[in-house]
Motif scaffolding. Structure first.
Motif, PDB file in Angstrom:
ATOM      1  N   THR A  47       0.876  -1.114  -0.212  1.00 53.12           N
ATOM      2  CA  THR A  47       0.028   0.087   0.048  1.00 53.12           C
ATOM      3  C   THR A  47       1.043   1.181  -0.033  1.00 53.12           C
ATOM      4  O   THR A  47       2.210   1.127   0.181  1.00 53.12           O
ATOM      5  N   ASN A 103       1.113   3.657   1.978  1.00 55.90           N
ATOM      6  CA  ASN A 103       1.780   4.224   3.338  1.00 55.90           C
ATOM      7  C   ASN A 103       2.764   3.337   3.614  1.00 55.90           C
ATOM      8  O   ASN A 103       4.037   3.581   4.255  1.00 55.90           O
ATOM      9  N   LYS A 118       5.974   4.058   1.391  1.00 53.90           N
ATOM     10  CA  LYS A 118       6.861   5.470   1.775  1.00 53.90           C
ATOM     11  C   LYS A 118       8.200   4.729   2.465  1.00 53.90           C
ATOM     12  O   LYS A 118       9.184   5.447   2.249  1.00 53.90           O
ATOM     13  N   ILE A 140      -3.018  -7.184   5.362  1.00 54.14           N
ATOM     14  CA  ILE A 140      -4.131  -6.331   5.931  1.00 54.14           C
ATOM     15  C   ILE A 140      -5.584  -6.686   5.452  1.00 54.14           C
ATOM     16  O   ILE A 140      -6.646  -6.687   6.089  1.00 54.14           O
ATOM     17  N   GLN A 182      -3.303  -7.340  10.856  1.00 55.12           N
ATOM     18  CA  GLN A 182      -2.680  -6.294  11.663  1.00 55.12           C
ATOM     19  C   GLN A 182      -3.506  -6.260  13.131  1.00 55.12           C
ATOM     20  O   GLN A 182      -3.062  -5.556  13.763  1.00 55.12           O
ATOM     21  N   PHE A 183      -4.351  -7.218  13.267  1.00 52.83           N
ATOM     22  CA  PHE A 183      -5.018  -7.187  14.372  1.00 52.83           C
ATOM     23  C   PHE A 183      -4.502  -8.360  15.201  1.00 52.83           C
ATOM     24  O   PHE A 183      -4.975  -8.595  16.426  1.00 52.83           O
ATOM     25  N   SER A 214      -2.823  -0.945  15.158  1.00 58.85           N
ATOM     26  CA  SER A 214      -3.156  -2.044  14.007  1.00 58.85           C
ATOM     27  C   SER A 214      -3.222  -1.509  12.582  1.00 58.85           C
ATOM     28  O   SER A 214      -4.004  -1.892  11.739  1.00 58.85           O
ATOM     29  N   LYS A 215      -2.219  -0.839  12.289  1.00 59.02           N
ATOM     30  CA  LYS A 215      -1.869  -0.450  11.088  1.00 59.02           C
ATOM     31  C   LYS A 215      -0.490  -0.510  10.302  1.00 59.02           C
ATOM     32  O   LYS A 215       0.346  -0.345  11.129  1.00 59.02           O
ATOM     33  N   ILE A 216      -0.262  -1.031   9.269  1.00 58.37           N
ATOM     34  CA  ILE A 216       0.992  -0.833   8.735  1.00 58.37           C
ATOM     35  C   ILE A 216       1.302   0.634   8.147  1.00 58.37           C
ATOM     36  O   ILE A 216       0.279   1.230   7.751  1.00 58.37           O
ATOM     37  N   PRO A 217       2.490   0.931   7.906  1.00 56.13           N
ATOM     38  CA  PRO A 217       3.764   0.449   8.481  1.00 56.13           C
ATOM     39  C   PRO A 217       4.168   0.460  10.006  1.00 56.13           C
ATOM     40  O   PRO A 217       3.569   1.534  10.514  1.00 56.13           O
ATOM     41  N   GLU A 250       3.397   4.833  12.552  1.00 54.32           N
ATOM     42  CA  GLU A 250       3.080   6.145  12.021  1.00 54.32           C
ATOM     43  C   GLU A 250       4.225   6.581  10.898  1.00 54.32           C
ATOM     44  O   GLU A 250       5.186   6.829  11.252  1.00 54.32           O
ATOM     45  N   SER A 251       3.730   6.325   9.535  1.00 54.62           N
ATOM     46  CA  SER A 251       4.688   6.648   8.364  1.00 54.62           C
ATOM     47  C   SER A 251       5.553   7.811   8.594  1.00 54.62           C
ATOM     48  O   SER A 251       6.802   7.829   8.255  1.00 54.62           O
ATOM     49  N   MET A 290       0.596  13.692   5.142  1.00 52.43           N
ATOM     50  CA  MET A 290      -0.155  12.951   6.462  1.00 52.43           C
ATOM     51  C   MET A 290      -1.471  13.307   6.686  1.00 52.43           C
ATOM     52  O   MET A 290      -2.311  12.565   7.008  1.00 52.43           O
TER      53      MET A 290
HETATM   54  N1  LIG Z   1      -1.305   7.542   9.324  1.00 54.07           N
HETATM   55  C1  LIG Z   1      -0.887   5.936   9.258  1.00 54.07           C
HETATM   56  C2  LIG Z   1      -2.008   5.368   8.394  1.00 54.07           C
HETATM   57  C3  LIG Z   1      -1.530   4.082   8.066  1.00 54.07           C
HETATM   58  C4  LIG Z   1      -2.595   3.194   7.436  1.00 54.07           C
HETATM   59  O1  LIG Z   1      -3.673   3.676   7.217  1.00 54.07           O
HETATM   60  N2  LIG Z   1      -2.240   1.929   6.917  1.00 54.07           N
HETATM   61  C5  LIG Z   1      -3.237   1.257   6.122  1.00 54.07           C
HETATM   62  C6  LIG Z   1      -2.499   0.728   4.916  1.00 54.07           C
HETATM   63  S1  LIG Z   1      -2.171   1.755   3.852  1.00 54.07           S
HETATM   64  C7  LIG Z   1      -3.682   0.167   7.253  1.00 54.07           C
HETATM   65  O2  LIG Z   1      -2.635  -0.610   7.671  1.00 54.07           O
HETATM   66  N3  LIG Z   1      -5.030  -0.211   6.950  1.00 54.07           N
HETATM   67  C8  LIG Z   1      -5.350  -1.633   7.775  1.00 54.07           C
HETATM   68  C9  LIG Z   1      -6.631  -1.382   8.537  1.00 54.07           C
HETATM   69  O3  LIG Z   1      -7.092  -0.030   8.359  1.00 54.07           O
HETATM   70  O4  LIG Z   1      -7.088  -2.018   9.230  1.00 54.07           O
HETATM   71  C10 LIG Z   1       0.334   5.925   8.730  1.00 54.07           C
HETATM   72  O5  LIG Z   1       0.918   7.057   7.891  1.00 54.07           O
HETATM   73  O6  LIG Z   1       1.377   5.180   9.188  1.00 54.07           O
END
Ligand SMILES: N[C@@H](CCC(=O)N[C@@H](CS)C(=O)NCC(=O)O)C(=O)O
Length: 205
Positions: A9, A11, A14, A33, A38-39, A50-53, A70-71, A104
């Protein structure tokens, strides 16, 4: 060695672009994901959101491991660790940080909403498509005006460009014709020609 937890993805990319640009050694851990990785508790221990990266730098400050999510924070950390892609001079540094925060807080969340409502929503929601599509085109206009005056978002190629590029790379997903924004298109082609960017965009393999 840096452990990178990521998925295919914008994020995630980056950070893989940044790792490729700086030449830091890293290994990739796929967090799918779409399957809910992620969970899982082992990933939530790394990113409580629970989000990448996310990364773990096994040689962080003071030689101790550092976990980071947080990227934007990761890009700033890697730039400071290597002394690359974020100027030390305060005036130049804040120009990079303002365009990084613009990505961001604006580009990522708004383009992401368009992707969701055009590609993932269980039913068409015209109001949402109109609202986020309009804001996305407005943001492209801001980028285009800036890139009409500068070669890159700040004075030189920086983490602000690295943060924005993978989102613009999804222009077909948010139905923006790059030809409508010629300065963005020129910037996009310039950055896409960098070998490190091309490699980072292939992560995870
Ligand atoms: N603000 C966060 C946003 C991260 C984000 O939204 N990651 C998405 C993929 S691009 C994700 O992991 N989504 C999984 C989910 O929402 O369950 C960052 O920049 O690291």
């Amino acid at each position: 060695m840096i452990d990178l937890y990521t998925w295919s993805t914008p994020n995630g990319r980056k950070v893989s672009i940044m790792l490729e640009e700086t030449g830091l050694a890293y290994r990739v851990h796929k967090i799918d994901i779409s399957k809910g990785d992620q969970f899982k508790p082992e990933f939530v221990a790394i990113n409580p959101n629970s989000k990448i990266p996310a990364i773990v730098d096994n040689e962080g400050p003071g030689g101790k491991p550092l976990t980071l999510f947080e990227s934007g924070a990761i890009l700033i950390y890697l730039a400071e660790k290597t002394g690359q892609l974020l100027p030390k001079d305060p005036a130049a540094r804040y120009v990079v940080l303002e365009w990084l925060m613009f990505q961001m807080g604006g580009v990522g969340p708004m383009f992401g909403q368009v992707h969701h409502f055009l590609r993932a929503a269980p039913e068409p929601v015209p109001y949402a498509i109109e609202r986020y599509g309009k804001e996305t085109r407005r943001l492209y206009g801001v980028l285009d005006a800036r890139l009409g005056k500068k070669a890159f978002l700040a004075e030189e190629y920086s983490i602000a460009d690295i943060a924005t590029y993978p989102w613009v790379a999804r222009h077909e997903w948010h139905k923006v014709a790059l030809g409508d924004f010629p300065n963005v298109e020129r910037w996009y082609r310039t950055i896409g020609a960098r070998p490190a960017v091309a490699r980072g965009m292939q992560v995870p393999a």
